[in-house]
Write an enzyme that holds these catalytic residues in place. Structure first.
Site, PDB file in Angstrom:
ATOM      1  CB  CYS A  54      -0.797  -0.010   0.989  1.00 28.89           C
ATOM      2  SG  CYS A  54      -2.174  -1.326   0.976  1.00 28.89           S
TER       3      CYS A  54
ATOM      4  CG  HIS B  52      -2.905   3.360   2.129  1.00 27.50           C
ATOM      5  ND1 HIS B  52      -3.382   3.060   0.835  1.00 27.50           N
ATOM      6  CD2 HIS B  52      -3.226   2.372   2.884  1.00 27.50           C
ATOM      7  CE1 HIS B  52      -3.973   1.631   0.982  1.00 27.50           C
ATOM      8  NE2 HIS B  52      -3.757   1.385   2.146  1.00 27.50           N
TER       9      HIS B  52
ATOM     10  CG  ASN C  30      -6.493  -0.783   1.421  1.00 29.12           C
ATOM     11  OD1 ASN C  30      -5.821  -0.442   0.273  1.00 29.12           O
ATOM     12  ND2 ASN C  30      -6.053  -1.078   2.507  1.00 29.12           N
TER      13      ASN C  30
HETATM   14  N1  ACO Z   1     -18.235  -7.692  10.576  1.00 27.61           N
HETATM   15  C1  ACO Z   1     -18.777  -7.968  11.741  1.00 27.61           C
HETATM   16  N2  ACO Z   1     -17.746  -7.900  12.827  1.00 27.61           N
HETATM   17  C2  ACO Z   1     -16.557  -8.007  12.617  1.00 27.61           C
HETATM   18  C3  ACO Z   1     -15.937  -8.076  11.200  1.00 27.61           C
HETATM   19  C4  ACO Z   1     -16.971  -7.731  10.161  1.00 27.61           C
HETATM   20  N3  ACO Z   1     -16.429  -7.601   8.938  1.00 27.61           N
HETATM   21  N4  ACO Z   1     -14.735  -7.983  11.229  1.00 27.61           N
HETATM   22  C5  ACO Z   1     -14.325  -8.279  12.674  1.00 27.61           C
HETATM   23  N5  ACO Z   1     -15.457  -8.480  13.359  1.00 27.61           N
HETATM   24  C6  ACO Z   1     -15.664  -8.404  14.795  1.00 27.61           C
HETATM   25  C7  ACO Z   1     -14.549  -9.069  15.455  1.00 27.61           C
HETATM   26  O1  ACO Z   1     -14.650 -10.328  15.367  1.00 27.61           O
HETATM   27  C8  ACO Z   1     -14.480  -8.458  16.868  1.00 27.61           C
HETATM   28  O2  ACO Z   1     -15.692  -9.200  17.518  1.00 27.61           O
HETATM   29  P1  ACO Z   1     -15.542  -9.575  19.320  1.00 27.61           P
HETATM   30  O3  ACO Z   1     -15.285  -8.258  19.729  1.00 27.61           O
HETATM   31  O4  ACO Z   1     -16.568 -10.510  19.436  1.00 27.61           O
HETATM   32  O5  ACO Z   1     -14.222 -10.396  19.102  1.00 27.61           O
HETATM   33  C9  ACO Z   1     -14.962  -7.145  16.581  1.00 27.61           C
HETATM   34  O6  ACO Z   1     -15.616  -7.026  15.330  1.00 27.61           O
HETATM   35  C10 ACO Z   1     -13.980  -6.065  16.751  1.00 27.61           C
HETATM   36  O7  ACO Z   1     -13.076  -6.625  15.831  1.00 27.61           O
HETATM   37  P2  ACO Z   1     -11.609  -6.010  15.540  1.00 27.61           P
HETATM   38  O8  ACO Z   1     -10.326  -6.653  14.998  1.00 27.61           O
HETATM   39  O9  ACO Z   1     -10.965  -5.337  16.982  1.00 27.61           O
HETATM   40  O10 ACO Z   1     -12.110  -4.361  14.804  1.00 27.61           O
HETATM   41  P3  ACO Z   1     -11.764  -3.029  14.614  1.00 27.61           P
HETATM   42  O11 ACO Z   1     -12.249  -2.044  14.919  1.00 27.61           O
HETATM   43  O12 ACO Z   1      -9.926  -3.218  14.714  1.00 27.61           O
HETATM   44  O13 ACO Z   1     -11.672  -2.969  13.099  1.00 27.61           O
HETATM   45  C11 ACO Z   1     -10.346  -3.722  11.031  1.00 27.61           C
HETATM   46  C12 ACO Z   1     -10.871  -4.213  12.029  1.00 27.61           C
HETATM   47  C13 ACO Z   1     -11.354  -2.753  10.086  1.00 27.61           C
HETATM   48  C14 ACO Z   1      -9.550  -4.507   9.832  1.00 27.61           C
HETATM   49  C15 ACO Z   1      -9.230  -2.375  11.398  1.00 27.61           C
HETATM   50  O14 ACO Z   1      -8.652  -2.938  12.686  1.00 27.61           O
HETATM   51  C16 ACO Z   1      -8.214  -2.001  10.551  1.00 27.61           C
HETATM   52  O15 ACO Z   1      -8.843  -1.123   9.353  1.00 27.61           O
HETATM   53  N6  ACO Z   1      -7.318  -2.283  10.486  1.00 27.61           N
HETATM   54  C17 ACO Z   1      -6.175  -1.638   9.341  1.00 27.61           C
HETATM   55  C18 ACO Z   1      -6.205  -2.814   8.331  1.00 27.61           C
HETATM   56  C19 ACO Z   1      -5.459  -2.142   7.122  1.00 27.61           C
HETATM   57  O16 ACO Z   1      -5.339  -0.863   7.020  1.00 27.61           O
HETATM   58  N7  ACO Z   1      -5.260  -3.054   6.257  1.00 27.61           N
HETATM   59  C20 ACO Z   1      -4.125  -2.534   4.994  1.00 27.61           C
HETATM   60  C21 ACO Z   1      -2.810  -2.288   5.225  1.00 27.61           C
HETATM   61  S1  ACO Z   1      -2.347  -1.608   3.900  1.00 27.61           S
HETATM   62  C22 ACO Z   1      -1.802  -2.900   3.039  1.00 27.61           C
HETATM   63  O17 ACO Z   1      -0.479  -2.866   2.721  1.00 27.61           O
HETATM   64  C23 ACO Z   1      -2.451  -3.814   2.281  1.00 27.61           C
END
Ligand code: ACO
Length: 333
Positions: A115, A254, A284
């Site tokens: 990314c 990004h 993304n």
């Molecule tokens: N739908 C519903 N519930 C979900 C989903 C979903 N799609 N995904 C996770 N959950 C649940 C989890 O199981 C968890 O449940 P629990 O509390 O019962 O255990 C709860 O939601 C919270 O999960 P988290 O992982 O803590 O959610 P978070 O708020 O961190 O959001 C996310 C997850 C969106 C992935 C976030 O962490 C994020 O955006 N991280 C960065 C990702 C990123 O930028 N990646 C790309 C990097 S760049 C590259 O090089 C490709």
């Protein structure tokens, strides 16, 4: 070739998105998630997904052609393609993109910083110009990241979308609008496991578990690193130019998660109205993210000639980096 003026100046911009729009409800029909969860946790409402016949090369040719049109000339000496979803493991995709654009014969190679790829590719293009190797460079970011996502994984499927964006760089003067720099680039390979596709590469061609052909992501850890590193890197380029955060008119980071954009802006003390965000409609898009955000901001006129623009990115690797420019009188082609 004139080596006296060493700045790389942005002179063309192009974008291309696959026509198929996939809304959150469509994803929620297949996975245990909801439109509400995806919108509130990521800011994404919809994304574009490439049809099976459309590849990274195809999208790059579309976006590159649009950028050349925007620049008003299809003369370039080199093509740098930022991608982590090359059509094949070998060879690189850039030569096929060059041929697809009728540019067979020019220097063409891939840069993979996931990314952060577009910022790395801009730096590479600027370096080719500074080194007297090229006068005009086409820099493209193109990724079909949806193909790396496990269709059964609600942690990654809702986040990623496909697309391509491109810019043309020309040799110019450091104080011209559009001149890029300075650059700040970093990596941290010790944390590669935070976002990785374990199998299918040259180290492990066959997966023991079919899931290993898809991306695995530790979302929360990536989130924390993304905010801290993008803020750090943004400050580094500002310090090198003697500018302050208040001098930044548009922050084009990004597009990984709207909450990452907001948290990073907050860490920097940047008002929310200076943050460019198009993640809601594209998700993304990995290496395509920054040029797609620039193109959308031009289209909706929130980005204007004369604006001081701070570009910053964070990606798998880990990798991160930033650069600065004053927006020139350039519109997407
Ligand atoms: N739908 C519903 N519930 C979900 C989903 C979903 N799609 N995904 C996770 N959950 C649940 C989890 O199981 C968890 O449940 P629990 O509390 O019962 O255990 C709860 O939601 C919270 O999960 P988290 O992982 O803590 O959610 P978070 O708020 O961190 O959001 C996310 C997850 C969106 C992935 C976030 O962490 C994020 O955006 N991280 C960065 C990702 C990123 O930028 N990646 C790309 C990097 S760049 C590259 O090089 C490709």
């Amino acid at each position: 070739m004139h080596k006296g003026h060493s700045a790389a100046v942005l002179t063309g911009l192009g974008a291309w998105l696959p026509p198929r729009v996939v809304g959150n409800d469509e994803i929620a029909q297949r996975l245990d998630t909801s439109d509400e969860w995806i919108r509130t946790r990521t800011g994404i409402r919809e994304r574009r997904i490439a049809d099976p016949d459309t590849s990274t090369v195809d999208m790059a040719v579309h976006a590159g052609g649009n950028a050349l049109r925007s620049a008003g000339s299809d003369v370039v000496d080199a093509l740098v393609l930022a991608t982590s979803t090359a059509d094949q493991l070998c060879p690189a995709s850039a030569p096929q993109v060059a041929s697809g654009l009728g540019l067979s014969g020019i220097a063409a190679f891939d840069v993979n910083a996931v990314c952060t790829g577009f910022v790395y590719a801009l730096a590479t293009g600027a370096g080719l110009i500074a080194g007297g190797i090229a006068d005009r460079v086409l820099v493209i970011g193109s990724d079909v990241f949806s193909r790396l996502c496990d269709p059964a994984d609600r942690g990654t499927m809702p986040i990623f979308g496909d697309g391509a964006g491109a810019v043309v760089l020309r040799r110019g003067l450091p104080d011209e609008p559009g001149a890029l720099g300075p650059f700040d680039l970093h990596s941290e390979g010790d944390r590669a496991e935070l976002l990785t596709v374990p199998a299918g590469g040259a180290k492990q061609r066959e997966a023991a578990d079919p899931h290993d052909y898809f991306v695995t992501m530790q979302g929360q850890a990536i989130f924390r690193h993304a905010c801290a590193r993008m803020a750090e890197s943004a400050r580094a380029v500002l310090e090198r130019t003697g500018l302050e955060i208040g001098d930044v008119d548009r922050f084009v980071a990004h597009q990984a998660n709207i909450r990452i954009l907001q948290a990073t802006a907050k860490q920097l003390g940047l008002p929310g109205d200076r943050v460019v965000a198009n993640i809601g409609r594209v998700g993304n898009t990995s290496a395509a993210s920054i040029p797609l955000a620039l193109a959308d901001a031009c289209e909706d006129r929130s980005l204007q000639p004369g604006h001081r623009v701070l570009l910053t990115a964070f990606g798998a690797g880990l990798t991160w980096g930033s650069t600065l420019l004053t927006w020139p009188d350039v519109k997407p082609g």
